[in-house]
Design a protein around this motif. Structure first.
Motif, mmCIF file in Angstrom:
data_model
loop_
_atom_site.group_PDB
_atom_site.id
_atom_site.type_symbol
_atom_site.label_atom_id
_atom_site.label_comp_id
_atom_site.label_asym_id
_atom_site.label_seq_id
_atom_site.Cartn_x
_atom_site.Cartn_y
_atom_site.Cartn_z
ATOM 1 N N ARG A 188 35.416 1.739 -22.710
ATOM 2 C CA ARG A 188 34.116 1.191 -22.327
ATOM 3 C C ARG A 188 33.038 1.758 -23.248
ATOM 4 N N VAL A 189 32.077 0.903 -23.587
ATOM 5 C CA VAL A 189 30.901 1.326 -24.338
ATOM 6 C C VAL A 189 29.663 0.973 -23.522
ATOM 7 N N THR A 190 28.746 1.914 -23.421
ATOM 8 C CA THR A 190 27.430 1.641 -22.836
ATOM 9 C C THR A 190 26.425 1.617 -23.981
ATOM 10 N N ALA A 191 25.811 0.468 -24.185
ATOM 11 C CA ALA A 191 24.818 0.294 -25.251
ATOM 12 C C ALA A 191 23.438 0.405 -24.624
ATOM 13 N N LEU A 192 22.707 1.448 -25.006
ATOM 14 C CA LEU A 192 21.389 1.718 -24.420
ATOM 15 C C LEU A 192 20.302 1.491 -25.456
ATOM 16 N N ASP A 193 19.212 0.859 -25.031
ATOM 17 C CA ASP A 193 18.063 0.688 -25.913
ATOM 18 C C ASP A 193 16.786 0.621 -25.078
ATOM 19 N N HIS A 224 25.544 -2.637 -33.670
ATOM 20 C CA HIS A 224 26.635 -2.579 -34.639
ATOM 21 C C HIS A 224 27.644 -1.463 -34.357
ATOM 22 N N VAL A 225 27.174 -0.305 -33.900
ATOM 23 C CA VAL A 225 28.108 0.769 -33.553
ATOM 24 C C VAL A 225 28.906 0.391 -32.311
ATOM 25 N N ALA A 226 28.230 -0.103 -31.292
ATOM 26 C CA ALA A 226 28.912 -0.522 -30.067
ATOM 27 C C ALA A 226 29.947 -1.599 -30.363
ATOM 28 N N ASN A 227 29.597 -2.525 -31.234
ATOM 29 C CA ASN A 227 30.508 -3.603 -31.608
ATOM 30 C C ASN A 227 31.737 -3.064 -32.336
ATOM 31 N N ALA A 228 31.537 -2.085 -33.216
ATOM 32 C CA ALA A 228 32.644 -1.529 -33.997
ATOM 33 C C ALA A 228 33.595 -0.702 -33.142
ATOM 34 N N VAL A 235 32.173 5.659 -24.072
ATOM 35 C CA VAL A 235 31.244 5.899 -25.181
ATOM 36 C C VAL A 235 29.828 5.474 -24.796
ATOM 37 N N LEU A 236 28.851 6.258 -25.214
ATOM 38 C CA LEU A 236 27.439 5.898 -25.084
ATOM 39 C C LEU A 236 26.850 5.734 -26.476
ATOM 40 N N ASP A 237 26.275 4.561 -26.737
ATOM 41 C CA ASP A 237 25.572 4.314 -27.998
ATOM 42 C C ASP A 237 24.072 4.285 -27.711
ATOM 43 N N ILE A 238 23.364 5.337 -28.132
ATOM 44 C CA ILE A 238 21.934 5.489 -27.847
ATOM 45 C C ILE A 238 21.118 4.741 -28.886
ATOM 46 N N TYR A 271 33.928 -9.297 -27.224
ATOM 47 C CA TYR A 271 34.102 -8.017 -26.543
ATOM 48 C C TYR A 271 33.395 -8.035 -25.195
ATOM 49 N N GLY A 272 34.171 -7.794 -24.136
ATOM 50 C CA GLY A 272 33.611 -7.818 -22.784
ATOM 51 C C GLY A 272 33.533 -6.454 -22.133
ATOM 52 N N ASN A 273 33.817 -5.395 -22.886
ATOM 53 C CA ASN A 273 33.837 -4.040 -22.311
ATOM 54 C C ASN A 273 32.605 -3.228 -22.710
ATOM 55 N N VAL A 274 31.494 -3.922 -22.954
ATOM 56 C CA VAL A 274 30.242 -3.260 -23.325
ATOM 57 C C VAL A 274 29.183 -3.555 -22.266
ATOM 58 N N ASP A 275 28.594 -2.487 -21.729
ATOM 59 C CA ASP A 275 27.488 -2.615 -20.779
ATOM 60 C C ASP A 275 26.176 -2.411 -21.536
ATOM 61 N N PHE A 276 25.144 -3.166 -21.166
ATOM 62 C CA PHE A 276 23.856 -3.097 -21.841
ATOM 63 C C PHE A 276 22.816 -2.555 -20.858
#
Length: 262
Positions: A67-72, A56-60, A47-50, A90-95
């Motif tokens: 895997r979630v990639t949180a981009l900002d 909050h979306v990445a966390n949910a 998942v990519l959260d733009i 949660y350890g499966n989120v990349d920033f």
């Protein structure tokens, strides 16, 4: 001009990152619950959260997918989101620091692309839409939420003007019809649109953007002097001493798919 706007966005969110993590309107809400419930998330999804904002979306979605990639665009927002999400275990989120209009990813990578309450800050939403389509696997879905402007010209102008007065990094809240056009024109196929009435508490709304007291007073006076047809449309609530307590806007949840032939 685009670079100037993006600098304003970075400044605004760097200074107020923590407020967006704790903001009730961002942390909770029917729209977030609908996005998660509609995601059809599975443990093998990428998942990519733009424009992740407070994350909050990445966390949910993190406990539901691989895997979630949180981009900002703003480093300080990423730091606040990282502290929030990792604090929840949660350890499966990349920033990743990056631009929604120039995503730093290869084609056909993500099963889901999400973007919530952010696109009204993008200078070039068409580029964002095309980039979201590009990085998504065929058959993947875009789950999108943002505040929208009314279809009537006068109401559209009023809403976007007050948002810009409150926050200089606001670019434009687009109309529902404009989003449908942009998404379908880029190559998405529309699946779902759900509208939410959204009440803005005036003090909280201004304070989240760190609007100075004098400018807050000027904005309140300007809004209260709007024609009655505008005040009625936005369902103003005014206190007994004549202060603006709140007004009503609208947001939409849009679900769109990348066709397998795209």
């Amino acid at each position: 001009m685009s670079d100037v706007i993006k600098s304003q966005v970075q400044k605004q969110f760097a200074e107020n990152a923590g407020k967006y993590v704790t903001s009730a309107g961002h942390a909770k809400g029917e729209d977030l619950a609908l996005l998660v419930a509609s995601s059809q998330a599975t443990p093998d999804m990428n998942v990519l959260d733009i424009a992740t904002g407070g994350g909050h979306v990445a966390n949910a979605l993190a406990p539901l997918v691989q895997r979630v990639t949180a981009l900002d665009l703003t480093e300080e927002m990423l730091q606040a989101a990282e502290a929030f999400i990792q604090g929840n275990g949660y350890g499966n989120v990349d920033f990743v620091a990056g631009d929604a209009e120039k995503l730093p990813f290869n084609d056909d990578v993500f099963d889901l692309v999400t973007c919530r309450i952010a696109a009204h800050h993008f200078p070039d939403v068409s580029s964002f839409v095309h980039e979201a389509l590009r990085v998504m696997k065929p058959g993947g879905r875009l789950l999108f939420i943002d505040n929208v402007a009314p279809e009537r010209d006068e109401n559209d102008q009023f809403y976007n003007e007050v948002e810009k007065c409150r926050d200089a990094s606001h670019v434009r809240a687009w109309r529902k019809t404009e989003w449908i056009h942009m998404l379908e024109y880029a190559g998405f196929r529309m699946e779902t649109m759900v509208s939410f009435q959204k009440r803005f508490k005036f003090e909280e709304w201004c304070n989240r953007a760190a609007l100075p007291e004098q400018e807050k007073g000027e904005l309140e006076a300007s809004m209260l002097s709007a024609p009655s047809i505008i005040r009625k449309f936005f369902n103003f609530e005014v206190t007994t001493n004549g202060k603006l307590d709140s007004f009503e806007g609208e947001s939409v949840y849009i679900q769109a798919i990348k066709p397998t032939y795209a």
